[in-house]
Scaffold this active site. Structure first.
Site, PDB file in Angstrom:
ATOM      1  N   TRP A   1      24.671  21.275 -26.082  1.00 47.31           N
ATOM      2  CA  TRP A   1      24.134  20.095 -26.765  1.00 47.31           C
ATOM      3  C   TRP A   1      22.620  20.170 -26.769  1.00 47.31           C
ATOM      4  O   TRP A   1      21.990  20.381 -25.732  1.00 47.31           O
ATOM      5  CB  TRP A   1      24.575  18.810 -26.063  1.00 47.31           C
ATOM      6  CG  TRP A   1      23.993  17.568 -26.682  1.00 47.31           C
ATOM      7  CD1 TRP A   1      24.359  16.993 -27.859  1.00 47.31           C
ATOM      8  CD2 TRP A   1      22.929  16.760 -26.160  1.00 47.31           C
ATOM      9  NE1 TRP A   1      23.595  15.877 -28.104  1.00 47.31           N
ATOM     10  CE2 TRP A   1      22.710  15.708 -27.080  1.00 47.31           C
ATOM     11  CE3 TRP A   1      22.141  16.829 -25.013  1.00 47.31           C
ATOM     12  CZ2 TRP A   1      21.744  14.728 -26.884  1.00 47.31           C
ATOM     13  CZ3 TRP A   1      21.164  15.859 -24.805  1.00 47.31           C
ATOM     14  CH2 TRP A   1      20.981  14.817 -25.734  1.00 47.31           C
TER      15      TRP A   1
ATOM     16  N   SER B   1       0.816  -1.222   0.000  1.00 47.01           N
ATOM     17  CA  SER B   1       0.000   0.000   0.000  1.00 47.01           C
ATOM     18  C   SER B   1       0.848   1.269   0.000  1.00 47.01           C
ATOM     19  O   SER B   1       0.304   2.373   0.016  1.00 47.01           O
ATOM     20  CB  SER B   1      -0.930   0.001   1.218  1.00 47.01           C
ATOM     21  OG  SER B   1      -0.175  -0.064   2.427  1.00 47.01           O
TER      22      SER B   1
ATOM     23  N   SER C   1      21.525   9.727 -30.398  1.00 47.50           N
ATOM     24  CA  SER C   1      20.372  10.006 -29.543  1.00 47.50           C
ATOM     25  C   SER C   1      19.356   8.887 -29.740  1.00 47.50           C
ATOM     26  O   SER C   1      18.947   8.594 -30.865  1.00 47.50           O
ATOM     27  CB  SER C   1      19.747  11.358 -29.897  1.00 47.50           C
ATOM     28  OG  SER C   1      20.605  12.404 -29.498  1.00 47.50           O
TER      29      SER C   1
ATOM     30  N   LYS D   1      31.926  15.238 -27.969  1.00 46.05           N
ATOM     31  CA  LYS D   1      32.215  16.627 -28.318  1.00 46.05           C
ATOM     32  C   LYS D   1      33.602  16.681 -28.952  1.00 46.05           C
ATOM     33  O   LYS D   1      34.575  16.211 -28.375  1.00 46.05           O
ATOM     34  CB  LYS D   1      32.180  17.501 -27.068  1.00 46.05           C
ATOM     35  CG  LYS D   1      30.786  17.749 -26.534  1.00 46.05           C
ATOM     36  CD  LYS D   1      30.816  18.446 -25.193  1.00 46.05           C
ATOM     37  CE  LYS D   1      31.611  19.731 -25.207  1.00 46.05           C
ATOM     38  NZ  LYS D   1      31.588  20.399 -23.886  1.00 46.05           N
TER      39      LYS D   1
ATOM     40  N   HIS E   1      23.874   5.090  -6.177  1.00 48.97           N
ATOM     41  CA  HIS E   1      23.685   5.245  -7.619  1.00 48.97           C
ATOM     42  C   HIS E   1      24.971   5.671  -8.339  1.00 48.97           C
ATOM     43  O   HIS E   1      25.429   5.012  -9.277  1.00 48.97           O
ATOM     44  CB  HIS E   1      22.597   6.283  -7.905  1.00 48.97           C
ATOM     45  CG  HIS E   1      21.252   5.913  -7.368  1.00 48.97           C
ATOM     46  ND1 HIS E   1      20.851   4.615  -7.170  1.00 48.97           N
ATOM     47  CD2 HIS E   1      20.196   6.685  -6.994  1.00 48.97           C
ATOM     48  CE1 HIS E   1      19.618   4.594  -6.703  1.00 48.97           C
ATOM     49  NE2 HIS E   1      19.205   5.842  -6.573  1.00 48.97           N
TER      50      HIS E   1
END
Length: 545
Positions: free
Chosen positions: A512, A40, A426, A406, A276
């Site tokens: 970018w 829940s 991309s 780049k 992370h």
């Protein structure tokens, strides 16, 4: 057995176990019961159940094999739980009839039980319901598969794991299994994490424990090993001779948004950086494993973590956005950082001298997560273009997933002038029509398959806490102060100064821009319409010559 003893003996046993399982290759034929504990709560509603639904829609959770049990303390019915999670599965207004039918069928697989997390009564009832489901599928006792997802605070992990071990395990071993998924934060420091690991480790073997870090399930993070070890031109460049610095960045353009009380217990380092970003660092810096077996990959990650030098005080900047303490659930004198820039240094042959800049923050001027590998200056700059910026290899994890380089090119025209541009992959443009799965989908599926490659092993967790615990204790004791910064800014100015001292060169005048599909789509539409009218015209000439 001490934690050091565990590292050597358990890793050896895990390798032999994985080899044995490959030799036996026992097919998994028993039915699958997935138990969401904390059903829940917000995590279950927003992440766990939607991930299960998407796996169901893609055919990975066949309805004739799978049943889902929700378990929590809330006194609600099956239909109450289904109604709570339905809106998180699809948007009713924009959904097709097929999608709504899938939602309805999926919700019928969910059954809810209410009970305490520390008493046997509720878990005995849960075991009874699971066993009845297994019997209905004519699954031999012990051949079934039981997956327990702990969408709960870490404080209740020990009691819940004890109840699962006491009441809900498979009764024999006929090819089935029992596995648990535990969420972060796994402890607050080295001592609490080791204590928690010991408590759970006394109940379950390491191959049964899946410590989830959803960043390891992200598409671009999973691409790191392929990029590094399947492309020849990266191999000679990926070292301290060519790379000047590496940034791993997580930025959010919003604050704690009503989660201030929870966030204040942990802060940005425990919430984002220690897990992370550090996991991403491992994949960026690890040596090539001898195979793609989970233990070989995780061995290399542990080696990197054990090579990280102690964090220097002068290579840390902490910040707290103005207005954070206005949240009534946050203490008036809270020193909890909502922003941190930390430099890690790896003491090995490949990376000595290269600063790895981990940066995370809330209420900043943009939302993104990316890895930015900056190469050293080109020696003998005959084009006088050093001021334009360095070559960079950028992996954009979210949003607008992309990989781009780049680089300096000639400005089109008659003059010999240079400009920074990019080679761009991309994902939305290159992989049109391909849906990138959510991280939780991939990781839950890996758990069902028994693949621990993208999960954190106990010694890996220990090594990560060893890096950050001294700094965290200084923050908790008030020895490190958080610098105020304005919401919507880049964070404290001192953080940019630290980046400059570390050697990072910011590119000015370059931005970018994610490629858009609007122009190609419009162009294709125009071609299609023109082609249609030309075809009509050609047909008319044949009919009326």
């Amino acid at each position: 057995m001490g934690s050091g003893d565990w590292s050597d003996e358990e890793r050896s046993r895990l390798r032999s176990d994985s080899v044995a399982s490959e030799i036996e290759n026992v097919p998994e034929t028993g039915c699958l019961s997935i138990v969401v504990l904390g059903a829940s709560g917000d995590l279950a509603k927003k992440k766990t159940f939607p991930a299960l639904f998407h796996l169901y829609r893609q055919g990975f959770l066949p309805p004739d094999e799978v049943h889902i049990f929700g378990y929590a303390r809330s006194k609600i019915s099956d239909d109450d739980l289904r109604n709570r999670i339905q809106s998180y599965l699809v948007n009713d207004k924009g959904s097709s009839t097929e999608q709504l039918d899938d939602v309805s069928n999926f919700l019928q697989l969910i059954q809810y039980l209410s009970g305490s997390y520390d008493s046997e009564d509720g878990f005995r009832l849960l075991d009874k319901e699971i066993s009845e489901h297994e019997s209905s599928k004519i699954s031999a006792e012990g051949s079934s598969r039981r997956l327990f997802y702990l969408a709960l605070p870490p404080s209740v992990y020990p009691s819940v794991c004890k109840m699962i071990k006491t009441c809900c395990m498979n009764k024999s071993n006929l090819g089935g299994w029992t596995r648990i998924i535990v969420e972060k934060p796994f402890g607050r420091d080295l001592q609490s994490a080791e204590q928690l690991s010991t408590q759970i480790g006394e109940l379950f073997d390491e191959p049964q424990i899946y410590r989830i870090d959803h960043y390891l399930g992200k598409e671009l993070v999973q691409n790191m090993l392929v990029l590094r070890f399947a492309n020849r031109f990266f191999l000679p460049l990926w070292n301290r001779d060519n790379i000047d610095n590496v940034q791993i960045v997580f930025r959010e353009d919003f604050g704690t948004e009503g989660r201030g009380g929870y966030f204040d217990q942990y802060g940005i380092i425990r919430d984002i950086i220690q897990n992370h970003l550090l996991q991403v660092l491992c994949l960026v810096t690890m040596e090539k494993p001898i195979s793609l077996k989970p233990e070989h990959i995780r061995d290399e990650k542990v080696k990197v973590l054990e090579s990280v030098l102690p964090i220097r005080d002068d290579e840390v900047v902490l910040g707290q956005y103005e207005g954070y303490r206005e949240d009534p659930t946050v203490p008036d004198h809270s020193n909890t950082p909502t922003f941190a820039t930390i430099i890690l240094r790896i003491n090995n042959e490949r990376w000595e001298g290269v600063p790895f800049i981990l940066k995370a923050g809330k209420a900043l001027n943009s939302r993104k997560a990316e890895i930015r590998v900056q190469l050293k200056d080109v020696p003998g700059d005959i084009f006088k273009c050093k001021k334009q910026g360095r070559n960079e290899f950028v992996i954009r994890l979210q949003p607008s997933e992309a990989i781009y380089m780049k680089l300096t090119v000639k400005q089109p025209g008659l003059e010999m002038s240079t400009v920074q541009s990019e080679l761009d992959l991309s994902y939305k443009q290159r992989y049109q029509g391909v849906t990138i799965p959510e991280a939780y989908e991939r990781l839950i599926l890996d758990t069902i398959k028994g693949d621990q490659q993208h999960f954190v092993r106990r010694d890996e967790l220990k090594a990560s806490w060893e890096i950050f615990t001294p700094l965290l204790h200084k923050i908790d004791d008030g020895e490190f102060k958080s610098i105020p910064y304005k919401p919507g800014s880049r964070g404290p100015a001192e953080a940019d100064e630290l980046l400059e001292r570390a050697g990072y060169v910011q590119t000015h005048g370059y931005l970018w821009v994610p490629p858009t599909l609007e122009y190609p789509t419009l162009q294709s539409f125009i071609f299609l319409v023109c082609g249609f009218f030309l075809a009509i015209y050609a047909i008319s000439l044949r009919i009326f010559p």
